[in-house]
Design an enzyme around this catalytic site. Sequence first.
Site, PDB file in Angstrom:
ATOM      1  N   HIS A   1     -51.973  52.774 -37.192  1.00 31.96           N
ATOM      2  CA  HIS A   1     -52.503  54.070 -37.586  1.00 31.96           C
ATOM      3  C   HIS A   1     -53.941  53.920 -38.050  1.00 31.96           C
ATOM      4  O   HIS A   1     -54.427  52.802 -38.275  1.00 31.96           O
ATOM      5  CB  HIS A   1     -51.668  54.687 -38.720  1.00 31.96           C
ATOM      6  CG  HIS A   1     -51.788  53.927 -40.016  1.00 31.96           C
ATOM      7  ND1 HIS A   1     -51.078  52.763 -40.266  1.00 31.96           N
ATOM      8  CD2 HIS A   1     -52.575  54.141 -41.118  1.00 31.96           C
ATOM      9  CE1 HIS A   1     -51.397  52.313 -41.464  1.00 31.96           C
ATOM     10  NE2 HIS A   1     -52.303  53.122 -41.997  1.00 31.96           N
TER      11      HIS A   1
ATOM     12  N   HIS B   1     -60.317  52.254 -38.279  1.00 31.82           N
ATOM     13  CA  HIS B   1     -59.824  51.049 -37.635  1.00 31.82           C
ATOM     14  C   HIS B   1     -58.301  51.041 -37.677  1.00 31.82           C
ATOM     15  O   HIS B   1     -57.690  51.814 -38.422  1.00 31.82           O
ATOM     16  CB  HIS B   1     -60.371  49.805 -38.345  1.00 31.82           C
ATOM     17  CG  HIS B   1     -59.948  49.706 -39.787  1.00 31.82           C
ATOM     18  ND1 HIS B   1     -60.690  50.237 -40.817  1.00 31.82           N
ATOM     19  CD2 HIS B   1     -58.846  49.154 -40.359  1.00 31.82           C
ATOM     20  CE1 HIS B   1     -60.072  50.025 -41.962  1.00 31.82           C
ATOM     21  NE2 HIS B   1     -58.931  49.369 -41.714  1.00 31.82           N
TER      22      HIS B   1
END
EC number: 3.1.4.58
Length: 207
Positions: free
Chosen positions: A139, A51
């Site tokens: 990220h 995620h």
Amino acid sequence: MSTADTLRLFVAVDPDQAAVADLGDLVDGLAVARPTPPGGSLRLTRRDAWHVTLAFIGEVPAADRADAEEALAHAAAPFAGASMSLRIAGGGKFNKGRFTVLWAGVAGDVEWLGALATAVRRELRRAKLPIDDRSFKPHLTIARPADRLPPDALAADIEALRSYAGPPWNVNDVHLYASELGPKPRYTRLFSANVGTVTLGGANERG
């Protein structure tokens, strides 16, 4: 760790299945994905838990969940009708030594994503919820190898990530998750908001 009286919360967007599968093909060939001897775990993150975190709230009383859901709904509302396309691209490492974290980057409409993250954090503050104030760097965490991976293998993994560009996906929802730590971390989706329309996500566990 979350208990019956507390929840460890964060807000995130999730890559779609095609993006996860494509990145997974790359990760399967990295040194961090190779089998390790007992006690040598490189702490590879399971792909079903990948995620992009927009805001980390941390441990709060379980009763604060409603405030977090309302804050997320308010943050998402101004983005009604917006179109955002992202792709997983690039990568690198955070920290060094036993604190090393390997990550994959995000490209595409990252300015839009940053605006969404800013809105989410603003509304969480208005709800008087604690958030991590570190600067937003979108990220996905790939692994936490610490210092257990030889430097040349780590460098090769980073180079492979830096040259990677995955397929694009459209972001339609932003999610509130509860996380449980431990050897096998578990993420439970508590609530979702999409393009200004709020939907209850239900108890959707990942991991």
